[in-house]
Design a protein around this motif. Structure first.
Motif, PDB file in Angstrom:
ATOM      1  N   ARG A 187      45.023  32.167  39.755  1.00 11.12           N
ATOM      2  CA  ARG A 187      43.586  32.032  39.481  1.00 11.12           C
ATOM      3  C   ARG A 187      43.121  30.606  39.708  1.00 11.12           C
ATOM      4  O   ARG A 187      42.006  30.382  40.191  1.00 11.12           O
ATOM      5  CB  ARG A 187      43.298  32.470  38.045  1.00 11.12           C
ATOM      6  N   ARG A 192      32.643  34.768  38.488  1.00 15.41           N
ATOM      7  CA  ARG A 192      33.880  35.417  38.049  1.00 15.41           C
ATOM      8  C   ARG A 192      34.918  35.450  39.164  1.00 15.41           C
ATOM      9  O   ARG A 192      36.119  35.330  38.910  1.00 15.41           O
ATOM     10  CB  ARG A 192      33.580  36.824  37.541  1.00 15.41           C
ATOM     11  N   GLN A 247      36.454  32.088  39.327  1.00 20.66           N
ATOM     12  CA  GLN A 247      37.320  31.853  38.167  1.00 20.66           C
ATOM     13  C   GLN A 247      38.575  32.725  38.183  1.00 20.66           C
ATOM     14  O   GLN A 247      39.398  32.652  37.271  1.00 20.66           O
ATOM     15  CB  GLN A 247      36.535  32.117  36.881  1.00 20.66           C
ATOM     16  N   ARG A 289      38.644  36.024  37.993  1.00 15.29           N
ATOM     17  CA  ARG A 289      38.508  37.142  37.056  1.00 15.29           C
ATOM     18  C   ARG A 289      38.045  38.427  37.732  1.00 15.29           C
ATOM     19  O   ARG A 289      37.553  39.344  37.080  1.00 15.29           O
ATOM     20  CB  ARG A 289      37.526  36.768  35.937  1.00 15.29           C
TER      21      ARG A 289
END
Length: 236
Positions: free
Chosen positions: A5, A55, A58, A60
């Protein structure tokens, strides 16, 4: 080893930093706290929601579609190598499965001649598997993601049709060989929660010839010998 990530986050941030608004046809917004494009500018250029892009940056969004990644790659003016690196970071191999490919990757609709039938079967098979493994912690997340991102999946899932993967035929579109029809035989591995699928083409059919050619083309040194031994006509 770096967290995947963090690798994705840093990669997208550095790509944003390399671009100025004028580089992508935007009017500069005065003083900027950081160099390069803002997240909202990349999101606008890619045609996605700002929160969705945030997101993604990030790390995610493990199930982000290829079409979204292509849009982000275009927004950031990535070259082919940079685009592929983005895909590799955003879609790690452990996060892939057949259902995600069928419903979230536009390429699936090109590969499958009868996408709707294949997709509906995938939903019914997933419903069957969910009943057999109700405590699988990954299934709820998978089903939620597919229902949120695919209206077709949500509609078929709500129908509660159940089907175990069985023998049958599937037809695929190959960019060079055209349509290839294969027979699928599914074998359950007792006690292992795994399924082995064997695909074969009917002997003497154009589909078998196409598969033999594809196998031969993967081994250039053996292509001529394989074609001659199997009676396969080489493509012009």
């Amino acid at each position: 080893m770096d967290d995947p990530r963090h690798l994705l986050r840093d990669y997208l941030r550095t790509r944003r930093a390399k671009l100025q608004p004028a580089d992508v046809g935007l009017i500069g917004g005065g003083m900027r706290r950081v160099a390069g494009l803002r997240r909202e500018e990349v999101a606008s250029l890619a045609g996605v929601n700002v929160d969705y892009y945030a997101r993604l940056e990030q790390g995610r969004l493990p199930n982000v579609s290829l079409s979204v990644l292509d849009a982000v790659a275009r927004a950031l003016r990535l070259d082919p190598a940079e685009r592929q690196h983005l895909i590799d970071l955003a879609r790690p191999a452990n996060g892939r499965n057949l259902a995600r490919f069928i419903f979230l990757d536009p390429e699936a609709r090109t590969i499958h001649s009868d996408w709707a039938a294949v997709a509906e079967e995938a939903v019914a098979t997933l419903r069957h598997d969910a009943g057999q493994h109700p405590n699988d912690p990954q299934l709820p997340e998978l089903i939620h993601d597919l229902a949120q991102q695919s209206p077709e999946f949500a509609r078929w899932w709500a129908g509660h049709d159940v089907r175990s993967l069985s023998n049958g035929s599937k037809t695929y579109r190959h960019p060079q060989m055209g349509e290839i029809t294969v027979h699928c035989e599914a074998l359950e591995i007792p006690g292992d929660h795994q399924r082995l699928c064997i695909y074969t083409a009917e002997p003497g059919t154009p589909s078998q010839q196409a598969l033999l050619l594809l196998a031969a083309l993967r081994r250039p040194d053996a292509a001529a010998r394989t074609a001659a031994g199997k009676g396969v006509t080489q493509p012009r």
